[in-house]
Motif scaffolding. Sequence first.
Motif, PDB file in Angstrom:
ATOM      1  N   ARG A 114       0.831  -1.199   0.000  1.00  0.00           N
ATOM      2  CA  ARG A 114       0.000   0.000   0.000  1.00  0.00           C
ATOM      3  C   ARG A 114       0.876   1.265   0.000  1.00  0.00           C
ATOM      4  N   ALA A 115       1.944   1.222   0.776  1.00  0.00           N
ATOM      5  CA  ALA A 115       2.854   2.372   0.797  1.00  0.00           C
ATOM      6  C   ALA A 115       3.483   2.583  -0.582  1.00  0.00           C
ATOM      7  N   TYR A 116       3.871   1.461  -1.229  1.00  0.00           N
ATOM      8  CA  TYR A 116       4.435   1.583  -2.577  1.00  0.00           C
ATOM      9  C   TYR A 116       3.395   2.173  -3.540  1.00  0.00           C
ATOM     10  N   ALA A 117       2.143   1.760  -3.391  1.00  0.00           N
ATOM     11  CA  ALA A 117       1.090   2.291  -4.271  1.00  0.00           C
ATOM     12  C   ALA A 117       1.051   3.814  -4.186  1.00  0.00           C
ATOM     13  N   MET A 118       1.162   4.327  -2.957  1.00  0.00           N
ATOM     14  CA  MET A 118       1.108   5.788  -2.773  1.00  0.00           C
ATOM     15  C   MET A 118       2.319   6.466  -3.417  1.00  0.00           C
ATOM     16  N   VAL A 119       3.478   5.863  -3.244  1.00  0.00           N
ATOM     17  CA  VAL A 119       4.694   6.429  -3.831  1.00  0.00           C
ATOM     18  C   VAL A 119       4.622   6.390  -5.361  1.00  0.00           C
ATOM     19  N   ALA A 120       4.201   5.253  -5.896  1.00  0.00           N
ATOM     20  CA  ALA A 120       4.137   5.129  -7.355  1.00  0.00           C
ATOM     21  C   ALA A 120       3.101   6.095  -7.934  1.00  0.00           C
ATOM     22  N   GLN A 121       2.008   6.317  -7.191  1.00  0.00           N
ATOM     23  CA  GLN A 121       1.014   7.295  -7.660  1.00  0.00           C
ATOM     24  C   GLN A 121       1.589   8.711  -7.668  1.00  0.00           C
ATOM     25  N   ALA A 122       2.527   8.971  -6.759  1.00  0.00           N
ATOM     26  CA  ALA A 122       3.154  10.300  -6.762  1.00  0.00           C
ATOM     27  C   ALA A 122       4.019  10.481  -8.013  1.00  0.00           C
ATOM     28  N   PHE A 123       4.754   9.438  -8.375  1.00  0.00           N
ATOM     29  CA  PHE A 123       5.614   9.526  -9.562  1.00  0.00           C
ATOM     30  C   PHE A 123       4.801   9.455 -10.859  1.00  0.00           C
ATOM     31  N   TYR A 124       3.701   8.735 -10.825  1.00  0.00           N
ATOM     32  CA  TYR A 124       2.883   8.566 -12.027  1.00  0.00           C
ATOM     33  C   TYR A 124       1.429   8.894 -11.718  1.00  0.00           C
ATOM     34  N   PRO A 125       1.144  10.170 -11.504  1.00  0.00           N
ATOM     35  CA  PRO A 125      -0.239  10.530 -11.157  1.00  0.00           C
ATOM     36  C   PRO A 125      -1.169  10.302 -12.349  1.00  0.00           C
ATOM     37  N   ALA A 126      -2.400   9.909 -12.024  1.00  0.00           N
ATOM     38  CA  ALA A 126      -3.408   9.770 -13.077  1.00  0.00           C
ATOM     39  C   ALA A 126      -3.634  11.149 -13.686  1.00  0.00           C
ATOM     40  N   SER A 127      -3.568  11.238 -14.999  1.00  0.00           N
ATOM     41  CA  SER A 127      -3.708  12.550 -15.626  1.00  0.00           C
ATOM     42  C   SER A 127      -5.172  12.829 -15.933  1.00  0.00           C
ATOM     43  N   ALA A 128      -5.572  14.057 -15.712  1.00  0.00           N
ATOM     44  CA  ALA A 128      -6.938  14.452 -16.054  1.00  0.00           C
ATOM     45  C   ALA A 128      -7.057  14.497 -17.574  1.00  0.00           C
ATOM     46  N   PRO A 129      -8.226  14.127 -18.094  1.00  0.00           N
ATOM     47  CA  PRO A 129      -8.373  14.173 -19.552  1.00  0.00           C
ATOM     48  C   PRO A 129      -8.355  15.614 -20.077  1.00  0.00           C
ATOM     49  N   THR A 130      -7.818  15.769 -21.269  1.00  0.00           N
ATOM     50  CA  THR A 130      -7.889  17.033 -21.980  1.00  0.00           C
ATOM     51  C   THR A 130      -9.196  17.054 -22.762  1.00  0.00           C
ATOM     52  N   GLU A 131      -9.904  18.159 -22.700  1.00  0.00           N
ATOM     53  CA  GLU A 131     -11.179  18.174 -23.410  1.00  0.00           C
ATOM     54  C   GLU A 131     -10.965  18.002 -24.918  1.00  0.00           C
ATOM     55  N   TRP A 132     -11.622  17.024 -25.498  1.00  0.00           N
ATOM     56  CA  TRP A 132     -11.524  16.778 -26.941  1.00  0.00           C
ATOM     57  C   TRP A 132     -12.697  15.916 -27.384  1.00  0.00           C
ATOM     58  N   ARG A 133     -13.236  16.228 -28.502  1.00  0.00           N
ATOM     59  CA  ARG A 133     -14.218  15.339 -29.127  1.00  0.00           C
ATOM     60  C   ARG A 133     -13.703  15.000 -30.513  1.00  0.00           C
ATOM     61  N   ALA A 134     -13.281  13.786 -30.715  1.00  0.00           N
ATOM     62  CA  ALA A 134     -12.729  13.393 -32.014  1.00  0.00           C
ATOM     63  C   ALA A 134     -13.771  13.635 -33.109  1.00  0.00           C
ATOM     64  N   PRO A 135     -13.330  14.125 -34.238  1.00  0.00           N
ATOM     65  CA  PRO A 135     -14.278  14.387 -35.328  1.00  0.00           C
ATOM     66  C   PRO A 135     -15.040  13.142 -35.766  1.00  0.00           C
ATOM     67  N   THR A 136     -14.448  11.960 -35.590  1.00  0.00           N
ATOM     68  CA  THR A 136     -15.146  10.735 -36.007  1.00  0.00           C
ATOM     69  C   THR A 136     -15.965  10.113 -34.876  1.00  0.00           C
ATOM     70  N   ALA A 137     -16.000  10.742 -33.710  1.00  0.00           N
ATOM     71  CA  ALA A 137     -16.899  10.240 -32.663  1.00  0.00           C
ATOM     72  C   ALA A 137     -18.333  10.556 -33.080  1.00  0.00           C
ATOM     73  N   TRP A 138     -19.259   9.719 -32.621  1.00  0.00           N
ATOM     74  CA  TRP A 138     -20.680   9.952 -32.890  1.00  0.00           C
ATOM     75  C   TRP A 138     -21.366  10.235 -31.568  1.00  0.00           C
ATOM     76  N   ILE A 139     -21.780  11.480 -31.389  1.00  0.00           N
ATOM     77  CA  ILE A 139     -22.413  11.865 -30.123  1.00  0.00           C
ATOM     78  C   ILE A 139     -23.813  12.347 -30.441  1.00  0.00           C
ATOM     79  N   ASP A 140     -24.789  11.629 -29.944  1.00  0.00           N
ATOM     80  CA  ASP A 140     -26.169  12.035 -30.206  1.00  0.00           C
ATOM     81  C   ASP A 140     -26.394  13.435 -29.638  1.00  0.00           C
ATOM     82  N   PRO A 141     -27.092  14.294 -30.384  1.00  0.00           N
ATOM     83  CA  PRO A 141     -27.283  15.672 -29.911  1.00  0.00           C
ATOM     84  C   PRO A 141     -27.999  15.758 -28.563  1.00  0.00           C
ATOM     85  N   SER A 142     -28.776  14.748 -28.233  1.00  0.00           N
ATOM     86  CA  SER A 142     -29.496  14.803 -26.951  1.00  0.00           C
ATOM     87  C   SER A 142     -28.642  14.348 -25.772  1.00  0.00           C
TER      88      SER A 142
END
Lengths: 341, 341, 341
Positions: B94-122
């Motif tokens: 568990r301690a290693y998990a915390m240390v490894a998370q410090a070195f490799y933090p989960a990155s927040a997504p960058t806002e993007w909608r791929a042009p080929t994604a299909w997103i219903d308008p609703s």
Amino acid sequence: MADARFFQVAGPFTLGQLADLCRAELSTGAKADQVVVDVASLENAESQHISFLDNRKYLAAFAETKAGAVIVHPDVADRAPAGVTLLLSKDPYRAYAMVAQAFYPASAPTEWRAPTAWIDPSAQIGADCWIGPGAVIGANAEIGARCRIEANAVIGDGVVLGEGGKIGANASVCCAIIGRNVSIYPGARIGQDGFGFAMGAQGHLKVPQLGRVVIGDNVEIGANTTIDRGAGPDTVIGDGCWIDNLVQIGHNVQLGRGCVVVAQVGISGSTQFGDFVAAGGQVGFAGHLKIGMGAKIMAQSGVIGDIPAGQTYGGYPAVPRMEWLRQQALLSKLARDKKQR
Amino acid sequence: MADARFFQVAGPFTLGQLADLCRAELSTGAKADQVVVDVASLENAESQHISFLDNRKYLAAFAETKAGAVIVHPDVADRAPAGVTLLLSKDPYRAYAMVAQAFYPASAPTEWRAPTAWIDPSAQIGADCWIGPGAVIGANAEIGARCRIEANAVIGDGVVLGEGGKIGANASVCCAIIGRNVSIYPGARIGQDGFGFAMGAQGHLKVPQLGRVVIGDNVEIGANTTIDRGAGPDTVIGDGCWIDNLVQIGHNVQLGRGCVVVAQVGISGSTQFGDFVAAGGQVGFAGHLKIGMGAKIMAQSGVIGDIPAGQTYGGYPAVPRMEWLRQQALLSKLARDKKQR
Amino acid sequence: MADARFFQVAGPFTLGQLADLCRAELSTGAKADQVVVDVASLENAESQHISFLDNRKYLAAFAETKAGAVIVHPDVADRAPAGVTLLLSKDPYRAYAMVAQAFYPASAPTEWRAPTAWIDPSAQIGADCWIGPGAVIGANAEIGARCRIEANAVIGDGVVLGEGGKIGANASVCCAIIGRNVSIYPGARIGQDGFGFAMGAQGHLKVPQLGRVVIGDNVEIGANTTIDRGAGPDTVIGDGCWIDNLVQIGHNVQLGRGCVVVAQVGISGSTQFGDFVAAGGQVGFAGHLKIGMGAKIMAQSGVIGDIPAGQTYGGYPAVPRMEWLRQQALLSKLARDKKQR
């Protein structure tokens, strides 16, 4: 009761209508014109709902249900709470299936081809098909009428899919000839190369897999299940088979009509099932076996020999059920005796 | 040490910072200002790295490590090679998990909608979501903030996904209500119809599957795992459950909080787990069972009855662990005795 | 004989040509210039076809075949029907593989990039690659020459795929370095996070998974199989491994060269196989084990300890094959004896 975000309810129906359509008998004193608006579980049902009891584990819930009506076997009718109308049926689960289908009928697809679907110009698409975003249909494929090809599904060149078919999201199908009213669930893999190679210390050598997957009518194939195409002969799935999720079916396997294959079963190459074979979850079958008509195999068994028609087998290596139960009971007793000494 | 094509390292950190964040104690004589630039395995670590020891199988590697610092349990501190700084922790993994998370933090997504994604308008899409190429989001779906929908994933009509969710490549989700910070891995199948039909010689009859899949917060669901929606009741996955790859979860199953389900487990319909149940790999559960809080089931077991809270079971049919071990020992002894006669 | 919708036959060839290429000996009196137009099964072959016999279960079909020529082991040559030319080989299945490859050679991909494929501008794509509709190739990926990326497959940022590779429909690959001539079948999941977390009553804590999947040359990975990337070390699949469908390979697992892993096997984290290990269907391996070179594990076994090189093990817990057979025989006998008393 179903979440309106996902399901649209039909009806309402009277108890008389429902009893007629599921061939059940209304209990004495029932009002045939009592209106029911939905199905619900014994626990959640209210007076305007119909429920069912099929498993004696839920007799306590039955005794306390607030449902307006319940479909039950006549044998447990006397356990009903006061005021509940009963629809008596020898097969209450089947009767419930008919009632639930009335409230939630399968909807026909609306004709649509998503702009992001890729449909080869040589493919033939029947009337009233719904083809979702990102779906791919290969050259010379033949898709029957009223099929529903969900988003990002991939249908390979030359595949034939009968009318009323449904290919789930992200499923893939190649080298396959498929009958009518077949549902292939999301992520299922149909028709890829089987596990065919000649082993050798200088490298394993691939054996070209030249057969197809041939699927009958009214078949259901579960999510992420894999069915390899034949090596030369075809892999064959008979009419009316129900195959659950994460099942592996090897090359050249043949299933007869109406077989039931529960989740995570593995069937090795060239094994043949007669009609109406039922295999419990996680069973493994060796290759080149013959499993007789109506045989039942208990969950997690390992089958390494043929099984005669109509028999129930269990264990590993699988033996007739009674023999397997005796082995388990004996081992358990011996271990207990030893402990006491 | 991680391949920079795939991972970006943060830091560096001092040993004092790392000991603080993982609540470990620095060994006597440690320099709190010693700088560490990355995590690494005991075998590959160099003097600027921190490693960990959690499994006594790797004591030999520990004794020879070139790591600058190692997180270990105090009980094995005396096995450390000279010159290595220790971070002492009662729970080094568990301690290693915390240390490894410090070195490799989960990155927040960058806002993007791929042009080929299909997103219903609703569909409603929250802030700062990343929606990959070919992803599909259906009508009236509600996607929370900071979600990551990977390429070619398919989210069906009406699905609710809480903030911080991640849907892996080629996964599909339908008829589901999902909490916050849930990761669904590539190819997982959530919400399709369960294996519900009334068997019959004249053809099996489909039972409409009218429930949903309801998933709590902080859940992980592994690659190619399948979770069927409920038949009427919902299928429920509690907060904090970790489900591995290729697991099958049938309709109406309910998992409590914090359950751990290892790869290739199958859970049949309507079985209920209490909180913190742990099931080893390839275990099979029959349907309609109750598995008590904190129960542990050993790998490959076949569970056909209820299991009380806190117990460890093994074998098929699963029995208390000691009983199962006695059965195995006895059978092994009898077979050896017989050979010698 | 193969369905022309799916397969294109090459040839024809003379028996002399075929005997040469598969290093078989023509039987006495054979006409080396006899023309063969296709391969076929013993049951379906006609006089212009060549077939093979590799499994004694099919001796009856051999005795009645109408094939013009059959590849067989010299030991069963005397069971041939009159008029059939024999190609005698000590390894008839391998010889058949060579003949079938001559009739159905693997076709090189035609260069094409589907307009609906998404290829990041920074990705490097080799010559003569076929990239199907909806396929996705991430930033800085490196795809070798003559690769075939099927429809809706997803290749993540930075992935390296050697020449001649094939990524099946709807498969996904990330954090992976892959050699030459590797086939990844539809729906396989390569490189996602392993099942790594520190359990805790206050919530399980994710351990960042910082390794890769490293795959050698000439590897086949079956449909819907899952291979997690390493936690720190890499997950490694050696040259020439054949992995069937629905197999689970955990983080840090290492397979040597030429291993054969049959469907639905599960290999827990950090277990290591030597070269040419063969695991039967549905076998489960605990973590951190060492399986010696050339070991064979019988189907459905549960392996919880190391296995020495060259040994065949079976059962749960897996023991040497003869010991396991003795246990089964003894239990079966005791149960029968008990019944008779």
